[in-house]
Design a protein around this motif. Structure first.
Motif, short mmCIF file in Angstrom:
data_model
loop_
_atom_site.label_atom_id
_atom_site.label_comp_id
_atom_site.label_asym_id
_atom_site.label_seq_id
_atom_site.Cartn_x
_atom_site.Cartn_y
_atom_site.Cartn_z
N LEU A 75 13.04 51.33 39.84
CA LEU A 75 13.61 52.05 38.70
C LEU A 75 15.11 51.79 38.58
O LEU A 75 15.64 51.64 37.47
N VAL A 76 15.79 51.76 39.72
CA VAL A 76 17.22 51.46 39.68
C VAL A 76 17.45 50.06 39.12
O VAL A 76 18.28 49.85 38.22
N GLY A 77 16.69 49.08 39.62
CA GLY A 77 16.88 47.70 39.20
C GLY A 77 16.54 47.48 37.73
O GLY A 77 17.27 46.77 37.02
N VAL A 78 15.46 48.08 37.24
CA VAL A 78 15.07 47.88 35.84
C VAL A 78 16.10 48.50 34.91
O VAL A 78 16.48 47.90 33.89
N ASN A 79 16.58 49.70 35.22
CA ASN A 79 17.59 50.32 34.36
C ASN A 79 18.89 49.50 34.36
O ASN A 79 19.54 49.36 33.31
N LEU A 80 19.26 48.96 35.52
CA LEU A 80 20.45 48.10 35.56
C LEU A 80 20.24 46.82 34.76
O LEU A 80 21.15 46.36 34.05
N ALA A 81 19.05 46.24 34.87
CA ALA A 81 18.75 45.01 34.14
C ALA A 81 18.81 45.23 32.63
O ALA A 81 19.36 44.40 31.88
N VAL A 82 18.26 46.35 32.18
CA VAL A 82 18.31 46.64 30.75
C VAL A 82 19.75 46.88 30.31
O VAL A 82 20.18 46.44 29.23
N ALA A 83 20.53 47.57 31.13
CA ALA A 83 21.93 47.81 30.79
C ALA A 83 22.68 46.49 30.62
O ALA A 83 23.43 46.30 29.65
N LEU A 84 22.46 45.55 31.52
CA LEU A 84 23.12 44.24 31.41
C LEU A 84 22.64 43.46 30.19
O LEU A 84 23.40 42.71 29.59
N SER A 85 21.37 43.66 29.83
CA SER A 85 20.83 42.93 28.67
C SER A 85 21.46 43.39 27.36
O SER A 85 21.31 42.70 26.33
N LEU A 86 22.16 44.51 27.38
CA LEU A 86 22.81 45.00 26.17
C LEU A 86 24.14 44.29 25.89
O LEU A 86 24.64 44.35 24.76
N LEU A 87 24.70 43.65 26.88
CA LEU A 87 26.00 43.00 26.70
C LEU A 87 26.00 41.93 25.60
O LEU A 87 26.97 41.84 24.83
N PRO A 88 24.94 41.10 25.46
CA PRO A 88 24.95 40.12 24.37
C PRO A 88 25.03 40.74 22.98
O PRO A 88 25.41 40.06 22.02
N LEU A 89 24.69 42.03 22.84
CA LEU A 89 24.81 42.67 21.53
C LEU A 89 26.25 42.70 21.04
O LEU A 89 26.50 42.80 19.83
N LEU A 90 27.20 42.60 21.96
CA LEU A 90 28.61 42.58 21.57
C LEU A 90 28.96 41.31 20.80
O LEU A 90 30.02 41.23 20.16
N LEU A 91 28.07 40.30 20.86
CA LEU A 91 28.29 39.04 20.14
C LEU A 91 27.69 39.03 18.75
O LEU A 91 27.87 38.08 18.00
N VAL A 92 26.92 40.06 18.41
CA VAL A 92 26.28 40.12 17.10
C VAL A 92 27.34 40.41 16.04
O VAL A 92 28.03 41.44 16.10
N ASP A 93 27.48 39.52 15.07
CA ASP A 93 28.51 39.71 14.04
C ASP A 93 28.05 39.25 12.67
O ASP A 93 28.86 39.16 11.74
#
Length: 429
Positions: A75-93
């Protein structure tokens, strides 16, 4: 304060689950709006929701993973993985980067296929007394219902005020807090040993457990039928708003919020009643209450319809408390992830089908006729459980290769059920 909430481990578990659900629910709404704004297409927004929901078909694989590794680190690892997967959203423009939104939604959907069974399996390890199962189911269902109530407002509100990039950062923080909650949870987990069974046999073991449990199987069937009927309500509400209440389409949000308030109340009441009624009668009562509340939706009065939505909204969550309690009590710890995955898939597949069926019925029939069908369906689901055996309060005796694996609380509750030796013997129900 409820006795379970006094226990720090349960509080940390509940906080982790609530934060994880909040982040996922708010993000799904915000990403759908974001895709719509960037492309101007309703289909683009719908595709986001599809990316979130389609990976749930992989729930049996997620359940197997939850039963083959320690649940807390997972559970710790999956939540961290999803959190990191949100970083590319900062490139959406712009429109040309909307594919990043789809990829992120898919990752979140895949994570959901793991998180749901892993959370249920971890809860089974935290609870040391069987009399706590009903109260825990009520509290977790209440937290989930409350989260579902505020998440759409939070996701759409944050996007409207600050834009998609801020939503991504806020959701990242929420998921990091969820991971931290699970990380600080103290629970004894023995590393699972390989069972030696065929891969397909292990994946389908949750369905085999449901099929072989004479007390649990009818509860799943009745709750799935009630959930199917509930999902017909979504397309019906559009017609009810326009032709029944003569309001604008925007008023639909008010009705859905009213239903969500009922769902929260039903979760609380279900947790209070489960100790008195038991799982079977709680599921029966929940389905019947939904049917009776739906009758009130036939009235041309906003006040009567609102009361009906509160009552109907309370029914299915109460039934879910009964089903969750029975599943926890009758499933051995080392099979809990796969059993929960089987339950979830048995419920979500009919609900997804119901949305399409409901849209077709509303287009072809008067919405009042569809409401009548829903009432009959809910009452039949409740009547189906009359005379059915109660779900067992103890898991079956160990007979299979998993029998030596103990992931319980260290008090001898890790015994498992017999699992068939050949995959050809398994047929999911």
């Amino acid at each position: 304060m409820h006795p379970l909430l006094v226990r720090p481990e349960f509080r940390r578990y509940l906080a982790g689950q609530t934060l994880s659900v909040l982040g996922d629910s708010a993000l799904s709404i915000a990403l759908g709006i974001w895709a719509k704004v960037l492309t101007g297409s309703n289909s683009a927004a719908g595709l986001v929701l599809f990316c979130f929901s389609a990976p749930l078909l992989l729930l049996p694989l997620g359940g197997l993973l939850a039963d083959r590794v320690r649940r807390k680190p997972l559970l710790v690892g999956v939540n961290l993985a999803v959190a990191l997967s949100l970083l590319p959203l900062l490139l959406v423009d712009g429109r040309e980067t909307v594919w990043i939104i789809y990829c992120t939604a898919t990752v979140c959907g895949l994570a959901g296929a793991v998180l749901a069974p892993a959370q249920s399996a971890l809860l089974r390890s935290i609870l040391t007394e069987r009399q706590d199962f009903g109260a825990a189911a009520g509290l977790t269902q209440s937290a989930r219902a409350g989260t579902t109530l505020v998440a759409p407002l939070l996701g759409s509100g944050l996007y409207g005020w600050f834009g998609g990039h801020v939503v991504a950062v806020a959701d990242l923080v929420v998921l990091l807090l969820a991971a931290l909650s699970f990380l600080t949870l103290r629970v004894e987990e023995v590393k699972p040993e390989p069972s030696g069974l065929r891969w397909r046999t292990e994946v389908l073991a949750g369905f085999v457990h449901l099929r072989g449990s004479v007390g649990l199987r009818p509860l799943v069937a009745a709750t799935a039928a009630s959930g199917f009927v509930l999902s017909l309500l979504q397309p019906v509400l559009f017609a009810l708003t326009q032709h029944g209440l003569h309001r604008s389409p925007q008023f639909l949000g008010v009705l859905e919020t009213t239903e969500a308030v009922g769902a929260l109340a039903g979760s609380v009441v279900g947790g209070l009643l489960i100790g008195r009624l038991g799982p079977r009668r709680t599921v029966m009562a929940g389905s019947a209450v939904f049917g009776l509340g739906t009758v009130l939706l036939l009235a041309p009065s906003l006040y009567v319809v609102s009361a009906g939505l509160v009552i109907a909204g309370a029914g299915i969550p109460a039934a879910m408390v009964g089903l969750a309690t029975a599943a926890q009590a009758s499933t051995p710890p080392q099979l809990m992830g796969r059993a929960q995955a089987a339950v979830n898939l048995s419920l979500t597949a009919p609900q997804a089908l119901a949305v399409g069926v409901g849209s077709g019925l509303v287009a072809a029939l008067d919405f009042r006729v569809v409401l009548g069908v829903m009432v009959v369906g809910a009452l039949l689901a409740s009547a189906h459980l009359i005379g059915k055996p109660e779900a067992p309060t103890e898991p079956p005796e160990p007979e299979g290769p998993d029998a030596d694996t103990d992931e319980g609380d260290g008090e001898g509750e890790g015994d498992g059920p017999a699992e068939p030796e050949d995959a050809k013997d398994l047929q999911p129900t």
